[in-house]
Write a protein that holds these residues in place. Structure first.
Motif, PDB file in Angstrom:
ATOM      1  N   THR A 125      44.682  -9.076 -37.811  1.00  0.00           N
ATOM      2  CA  THR A 125      44.153  -9.076 -39.176  1.00  0.00           C
ATOM      3  C   THR A 125      44.140 -10.487 -39.745  1.00  0.00           C
ATOM      4  N   ILE A 126      45.254 -11.206 -39.522  1.00  0.00           N
ATOM      5  CA  ILE A 126      45.372 -12.543 -40.102  1.00  0.00           C
ATOM      6  C   ILE A 126      44.389 -13.497 -39.452  1.00  0.00           C
TER       7      ILE A 126
ATOM      8  N   MET B 279      43.817  -9.323 -47.306  1.00  0.00           N
ATOM      9  CA  MET B 279      45.236  -9.671 -47.353  1.00  0.00           C
ATOM     10  C   MET B 279      45.964  -8.856 -48.410  1.00  0.00           C
TER      11      MET B 279
ATOM     12  N   ALA C 175      46.458  -5.601 -46.725  1.00  0.00           N
ATOM     13  CA  ALA C 175      47.405  -5.682 -45.610  1.00  0.00           C
ATOM     14  C   ALA C 175      48.833  -5.806 -46.128  1.00  0.00           C
TER      15      ALA C 175
ATOM     16  N   LEU D 200      49.011  -6.967 -37.162  1.00  0.00           N
ATOM     17  CA  LEU D 200      48.880  -7.869 -38.309  1.00  0.00           C
ATOM     18  C   LEU D 200      48.352  -9.227 -37.876  1.00  0.00           C
TER      19      LEU D 200
ATOM     20  N   GLU E 215      51.285  -2.906 -44.553  1.00  0.00           N
ATOM     21  CA  GLU E 215      52.252  -3.136 -43.475  1.00  0.00           C
ATOM     22  C   GLU E 215      53.632  -2.530 -43.768  1.00  0.00           C
TER      23      GLU E 215
ATOM     24  N   ARG F  39      40.999  -0.930 -32.713  1.00  0.00           N
ATOM     25  CA  ARG F  39      42.123  -0.788 -33.652  1.00  0.00           C
ATOM     26  C   ARG F  39      42.149   0.602 -34.278  1.00  0.00           C
TER      27      ARG F  39
ATOM     28  N   VAL G  48      53.396  -3.382 -34.876  1.00  0.00           N
ATOM     29  CA  VAL G  48      52.827  -3.639 -36.208  1.00  0.00           C
ATOM     30  C   VAL G  48      52.547  -5.125 -36.387  1.00  0.00           C
ATOM     31  N   GLY G  49      53.444  -5.975 -35.841  1.00  0.00           N
ATOM     32  CA  GLY G  49      53.244  -7.414 -35.935  1.00  0.00           C
ATOM     33  C   GLY G  49      52.000  -7.864 -35.187  1.00  0.00           C
TER      34      GLY G  49
ATOM     35  N   GLU H  40      44.264   0.503 -43.219  1.00  0.00           N
ATOM     36  CA  GLU H  40      44.352  -0.538 -42.188  1.00  0.00           C
ATOM     37  C   GLU H  40      43.080  -0.576 -41.338  1.00  0.00           C
TER      38      GLU H  40
END
Lengths: 277, 314
Positions: free
Chosen positions: B109-110, B132, B135, B106, B139, B232, B102-103, B191
């Motif tokens: 995404t970031i 954001m 997200a 993310l 998450e 993704r 998951v990290g 997501e």
């Protein structure tokens, strides 16, 4: 032996499933805005409650519990939702009629009637005459009558509150479950959670129909706790409670209709001040 | 040796298959809407066309803008290699921890959101802020929903969760995992930027989220971004498929089992993609202000799933 173990697993699985649906419909009532969807969810929840009672009846092979399950199914999955739906339909059709009647011969003297802009729900300031306000109320669009438009707590926050209430119910029921740990009593906090969610709905919704749904959620939760912890109250008590509930919903249906007739809406905030006639 | 082949082959399979999945979903959607639709390989053709073109960087953009597409692609490839899609015995399964996966997602995404901010355009900033917001709500739901399953397996390793599901199929149908599946499905829609939350087919400024962030990209960079976002989607759908319907996943290094695992994974992906595309025909896009309601709902579902898996079946 293996057969009975399989039966036990199947029983626990389907009981958990019924309890899951039971809780899920309560959360769904907080989630949806359309009043007709609330009534539908209530019917599903009644069916889940009847399934819980029926599963317990099969598990303990008790005829009395089976009768209770049948009564619960008839009342909570069919009769009460139908009554509520009738209340909804009637209020909607009456408001259509009222719109029709008050719309065409509109008094041309009032400036508001000449302006052709869409009037808002709160368009009339507080010191206006009741008749004006009534005429204004009838201009509410059809969509708004069938929805919980302005709950006191917004939907996302009430969902999070439901999560917190569920956790609270699990924490509070822990000593109760510890008295006699079994798969059945372990599911009892679900009933408690539904009671709390019902109270939350009662406290935060404005429309009369949502509040009736809240009362019914509280009752469903109490019934579920009764089934899961004591394997059912005596038949005569259950029948008495059910008939009481039916009467309560009938009375509330009449009240809702009156509310609709007087105010043109079922927003309970209208009942804050006393008036004669 | 075989285990490394599995890990790398899985990454390549996802990379090659992701545009085809997107093509399949567009085809299903077009057929249901009564259009002929493009070919199955059309997304690959688009990517090839874009890859030949020169990328243009806005004058005000810094290295963040140019770094974002490779970072997005790299994280997607890494997750595609380590997650248990084909077999639970690949060399990198030990690293396929729930929180790490998951990290990594993310992180991609970031990177993209920072790139959207970096250009200083109005649309990029708007898209980044919306992304954001979503997200931040998605998450926790993703983590909680898979956490409900990891309680069953006693490990937060994805491969361990999947192989526990293969070996104990009765538990897959518990109420807790049904709740978790519903929560995860909603979280994945958000997501991956699919319809009720974000419409991948429009460039309407009122609604776009993902498209607003990538508006400044062109040429090779755009190809990377598009390919990575297709990957993704594939990864998320693959996780949904393998966590809740783990049948066919190879648990040994037997060649037959591996072949079955690959075919089963492709079939599950195609089925899920087709279902999602068919459902999207009937969905309407939610107003942006209603999206937190939907995501709060899925968060509550995930929380109830965790509660149920701990309390109902201790």
């Amino acid at each position: 032996m293996n057969q009975t173990a399989l039966h036990q697993t199947l029983f626990v699985q389907s009981l958990d499933l019924a309890c899951g649906v039971f809780l899920l419909t309560a959360v769904g009532v907080l989630w949806r805005r359309e009043l007709s969807a609330l009534v539908r969810l209530l019917a599903v929840q009644g069916a889940a409650l009847a399934a819980i009672a029926g599963l317990l009846a099969v598990h303990e092979s008790s005829t009395e519990l089976a009768v209770v399950a049948a009564v619960v199914a008839g009342l909570k999955a069919v009769a009460l939702p139908r009554l509520l739906r009738r209340a909804l339909d009637r209020s909607a059709s009456e408001s259509v009629l009222r719109n029709h009647l008050s719309g065409s011969p509109a008094p041309a003297s009032t400036p508001a009637a000449l302006e052709d802009k869409p009037r808002r729900y709160e368009a009339c300031p507080p010191p206006c005459r009741r008749d004006d306000r009534l005429a204004d109320r009838t201009a509410v669009p059809q969509q708004a009558l069938r929805r919980e438009t302005r709950p006191l707590v917004n939907v996302a926050a009430s969902l999070l509150a439901a999560a917190a209430l569920t956790l609270l119910a699990y924490a509070a029921a822990r000593p109760l479950v510890a008295l006699a740990p079994s798969p059945v009593t372990r599911a009892a906090p679900v009933g408690l959670a539904v009671v709390l969610i019902g109270f939350f709905l009662l406290a935060t919704r404005r429309r009369a129909v949502s509040q009736i749904v809240g009362v019914l959620l509280v009752d469903n939760g109490i019934a579920a706790v009764a089934f899961l912890t004591t394997a059912g109250v005596p038949l005569i008590v259950e029948l008495g409670v059910s008939l009481d509930l039916l009467l309560a919903v009938l009375v509330m249906q009449v009240l809702t209709t009156r509310l609709q007739a007087v105010f043109g809406g079922t927003d309970l905030d209208e009942l804050r001040e006393l008036r004669d006639s | 040796m075989t285990t490394w082949i599995i890990a790398i082959g899985q990454g390549l399979f996802v990379a090659a298959g992701a545009p085809l999945l997107v093509g399949l979903m567009r085809q299903v959607r077009a057929r249901l809407e009564g259009r002929a639709g493009g070919r199955l390989t059309q997304p690959w053709r688009d990517l090839r066309k874009l890859a030949r073109k020169e990328p243009i960087t806005p004058t005000d953009a810094s290295w963040v803008f140019t770094a974002a597409p490779p970072v997005l692609m790299a994280t997607s490839l890494l997750v595609a290699c380590i997650a248990p899609f084909w077999s639970t015995r690949s060399a990198l399964d030990g690293t396929a921890d729930l929180i790490a996966v998951v990290g990594l997602l993310l992180l991609g995404t970031i990177a993209l959101a920072l790139a959207g901010l970096d250009t200083g355009t109005a649309f990029g900033g708007m898209g980044a802020s919306r992304e954001m917001t979503i997200a931040a709500l998605v998450e926790p739901t993703l983590l909680l929903a898979i956490f409900a399953l990891s309680a069953r397996a006693g490990s937060s390793n994805l491969a361990a969760i999947v192989s526990a599901g293969v070996h104990d199929p009765v538990r897959v149908f518990s109420p807790a995992s049904l709740l978790a599946a519903a929560a995860l499905a909603i979280a994945i829609l958000a997501e991956a930027g699919r319809l009720p939350v974000d419409n991948p087919a429009t460039h309407l400024e009122l609604t776009m989220v993902h498209e607003a962030m990538v508006l400044e990209y062109s040429g090779r960079d755009l190809a990377l971004v598009e390919h990575a976002s297709a990957m993704r989607l594939t990864i998320l759908l693959g996780l949904l498929a393998n966590l809740f319907a783990p049948w066919g996943v190879a648990t040994s290094l037997d060649p037959v089992a591996l072949a079955v695992g690959l075919v089963a994974f492709a079939a599950k992906l195609a089925l899920l993609g087709a279902l999602l595309a068919a459902a999207e025909v009937f969905f309407a896009k939610l107003r942006l202000f209603r999206v937190p309601e939907l995501l709060a709902g899925s968060f509550v579902l995930a929380l109830l799933a965790v509660t149920a898996s701990f309390v109902l079946n201790p």
